[in-house]
Design an enzyme around this catalytic site. Structure first.
Site, PDB file in Angstrom:
ATOM      1  N   TYR A 152      -4.127 -26.714 -29.676  1.00  0.00           N
ATOM      2  CA  TYR A 152      -5.054 -27.710 -29.070  1.00  0.00           C
ATOM      3  C   TYR A 152      -5.846 -26.969 -28.177  1.00  0.00           C
ATOM      4  O   TYR A 152      -5.559 -25.653 -27.862  1.00  0.00           O
ATOM      5  CB  TYR A 152      -4.267 -28.700 -28.502  1.00  0.00           C
ATOM      6  CG  TYR A 152      -3.388 -28.184 -27.182  1.00  0.00           C
ATOM      7  CD1 TYR A 152      -2.442 -27.438 -27.065  1.00  0.00           C
ATOM      8  CD2 TYR A 152      -4.197 -28.544 -25.800  1.00  0.00           C
ATOM      9  CE1 TYR A 152      -1.951 -26.982 -25.963  1.00  0.00           C
ATOM     10  CE2 TYR A 152      -3.415 -28.175 -24.578  1.00  0.00           C
ATOM     11  CZ  TYR A 152      -2.228 -27.549 -24.683  1.00  0.00           C
ATOM     12  OH  TYR A 152      -1.414 -26.906 -23.694  1.00  0.00           O
ATOM     13  N   LYS A 162      -2.174 -21.379 -28.218  1.00  0.00           N
ATOM     14  CA  LYS A 162      -2.044 -22.659 -27.446  1.00  0.00           C
ATOM     15  C   LYS A 162      -1.442 -23.662 -28.357  1.00  0.00           C
ATOM     16  O   LYS A 162      -2.033 -24.522 -29.120  1.00  0.00           O
ATOM     17  CB  LYS A 162      -3.438 -22.909 -27.083  1.00  0.00           C
ATOM     18  CG  LYS A 162      -3.637 -23.936 -26.095  1.00  0.00           C
ATOM     19  CD  LYS A 162      -4.732 -23.831 -25.014  1.00  0.00           C
ATOM     20  CE  LYS A 162      -5.012 -24.978 -23.972  1.00  0.00           C
ATOM     21  NZ  LYS A 162      -4.058 -25.066 -23.077  1.00  0.00           N
ATOM     22  N   GLU A 180       3.567 -16.936 -15.938  1.00  0.00           N
ATOM     23  CA  GLU A 180       2.362 -17.732 -15.481  1.00  0.00           C
ATOM     24  C   GLU A 180       3.200 -19.142 -14.919  1.00  0.00           C
ATOM     25  O   GLU A 180       4.195 -19.231 -14.798  1.00  0.00           O
ATOM     26  CB  GLU A 180       1.545 -17.859 -16.948  1.00  0.00           C
ATOM     27  CG  GLU A 180       2.552 -18.571 -17.858  1.00  0.00           C
ATOM     28  CD  GLU A 180       1.651 -18.911 -19.289  1.00  0.00           C
ATOM     29  OE1 GLU A 180       0.336 -18.921 -19.131  1.00  0.00           O
ATOM     30  OE2 GLU A 180       2.301 -18.934 -20.357  1.00  0.00           O
ATOM     31  N   LEU A 219      -0.642 -17.385 -21.829  1.00  0.00           N
ATOM     32  CA  LEU A 219      -1.797 -17.998 -22.429  1.00  0.00           C
ATOM     33  C   LEU A 219      -3.013 -17.291 -21.711  1.00  0.00           C
ATOM     34  O   LEU A 219      -2.943 -17.183 -20.479  1.00  0.00           O
ATOM     35  CB  LEU A 219      -1.830 -19.474 -22.112  1.00  0.00           C
ATOM     36  CG  LEU A 219      -3.255 -20.092 -22.889  1.00  0.00           C
ATOM     37  CD1 LEU A 219      -2.950 -20.012 -24.221  1.00  0.00           C
ATOM     38  CD2 LEU A 219      -3.473 -21.435 -22.533  1.00  0.00           C
TER      39      LEU A 219
HETATM   40  N1  PMP Z   1      -0.929 -21.049 -18.973  1.00  0.00           N
HETATM   41  C1  PMP Z   1      -0.690 -22.418 -19.513  1.00  0.00           C
HETATM   42  C2  PMP Z   1       0.920 -22.589 -20.014  1.00  0.00           C
HETATM   43  C3  PMP Z   1      -1.516 -23.408 -19.945  1.00  0.00           C
HETATM   44  O1  PMP Z   1      -1.027 -24.577 -20.494  1.00  0.00           O
HETATM   45  C4  PMP Z   1      -2.818 -23.498 -19.216  1.00  0.00           C
HETATM   46  C5  PMP Z   1      -3.805 -24.468 -19.763  1.00  0.00           C
HETATM   47  N2  PMP Z   1      -3.329 -25.794 -19.465  1.00  0.00           N
HETATM   48  C6  PMP Z   1      -3.194 -22.394 -18.726  1.00  0.00           C
HETATM   49  C7  PMP Z   1      -2.182 -21.095 -18.516  1.00  0.00           C
HETATM   50  C8  PMP Z   1      -4.704 -22.149 -18.292  1.00  0.00           C
HETATM   51  O2  PMP Z   1      -5.476 -22.077 -19.320  1.00  0.00           O
HETATM   52  P1  PMP Z   1      -6.948 -22.426 -19.176  1.00  0.00           P
HETATM   53  O3  PMP Z   1      -7.547 -21.849 -17.965  1.00  0.00           O
HETATM   54  O4  PMP Z   1      -7.740 -22.033 -20.519  1.00  0.00           O
HETATM   55  O5  PMP Z   1      -7.048 -23.915 -18.954  1.00  0.00           O
END
Ligand code: PMP
Length: 285
Positions: free
Chosen positions: A32, A146, A178, A202
């Site tokens: 997603y 993702k 993270e 991610l």
């Molecule tokens: N890490 C995780 C586990 C996430 O689910 C997300 C997004 N919700 C992020 C980091 C941040 O990613 P992005 O800046 O692309 O939203």
């Protein structure tokens, strides 16, 4: 917001049902993206769609649309739902087939669903910061994908909420990876540190916008992992995500993160982030 994209077509939301044999429903077998919409414009669309195709490749899924077709569909959806500020959620599952761990045959197409959601910038959180709880990272070793499998993230986030916090900051053996739904960075002696984009996190699009902001503002940065100890001693701590942009962390495990209310580097990065949005999507005021 009553229209959705379902398998390449715009449909009324209440006319679509999920098949109980959809592999996303049964196995979490899918991927997603969440993309932010400002002024009716998909911010950092290219980065999101490229990450979507990279996730698909990593799980050996074929997306039956080109990136260009995907963009046309999302723009139509935004227009139809008259979305000015909010998000688009889009997911692809490995399709509908009798339940069996083995991949279905090549005749089974991935199922695409996308919908919009209204939402304003979380200005209060971005201004005041949020509280976080440190929790062991018990997820799998493909956090770069993702994936729809978010159980580890869901459990960590709920544990943080139950402790009165907004976000869980995850660590593996004392090394911060993270957040449950954000990337985590610290500022130490003027340098921004954030975990390298490997299989343990991610590679957030907002993280990338933030790193570009460091570059353009000549703020030194290192994509280098930091420990729980370094996190607790940092001058500033912040999280990044599509919906939270750059948000300060105020307290961690009940202890102040840096000096509460003093976020000089974070404020600089937030300004750059806003400038990046305005360059791509027009003035926010
Ligand atoms: N890490 C995780 C586990 C996430 O689910 C997300 C997004 N919700 C992020 C980091 C941040 O990613 P992005 O800046 O692309 O939203």
């Amino acid at each position: 917001m009553s229209f959705i994209v379902f398998n390449g077509e715009l449909s009324k939301r209440d006319t679509i049902t999920v098949d109980i044999e959809d592999r996303g429903y049964q196995f979490g077998d899918g991927i997603y993206e969440v993309v932010r919409v400002y002024n009716g414009c998909l911010f950092t669309w290219k980065e999101h769609v490229e990450r979507l195709y990279a996730s698909a490749e990593k799980i050996r899924m074929t997306i039956p649309y080109t990136m260009e077709e995907m963009k046309v569909m999302m723009d139509k959806l935004i227009e139809k739902n008259q979305l000015i500020e909010g998000t688009i959620y889009l997911q692809l599952t490995r399709g509908i087939a009798p339940r069996n761990h083995a991949f279905p045959g090549s005749d089974v197409q991935a199922v695409l669903v996308a919908y919009t959601r209204l939402g304003e910038r979380p200005v209060k959180l971005m201004e005041e910061g949020v509280d976080a709880l440190i929790i062991e990272d018990k997820r799998w070793l493909h956090c770069d994908i993702k994936s729809l499998n978010l159980l580890g993230n869901v459990l960590a986030h709920q544990e943080a909420l139950d402790a009165g916090c907004y976000e869980a900051i995850l660590h593996r053996d004392g090394v911060i990876t993270e957040g449950s739904h954000t990337n985590v960075s610290i500022v130490s002696d003027g340098t921004v540190y954030t975990h390298p984009a490997n299989n343990l996190i991610l590679n957030g699009i907002s993280r990338r916008v933030m790193l570009k902001a460091c570059e353009s503002q000549s703020i030194p940065f290192k994509e280098e992992a930091f420990t729980v100890d370094q996190l607790m001693r940092a001058d500033e701590v912040f999280i990044t995500s599509t919906t939270l942009e750059i948000t300060p962390v105020r307290r961690i495990n009940g202890q102040p993160a840096g000096v509460e209310g003093q976020y000089p580097v974070i404020r600089q990065l937030q300004e750059s982030f806003t400038a990046a949005i305005e360059t791509e999507c027009g003035s926010l005021r």
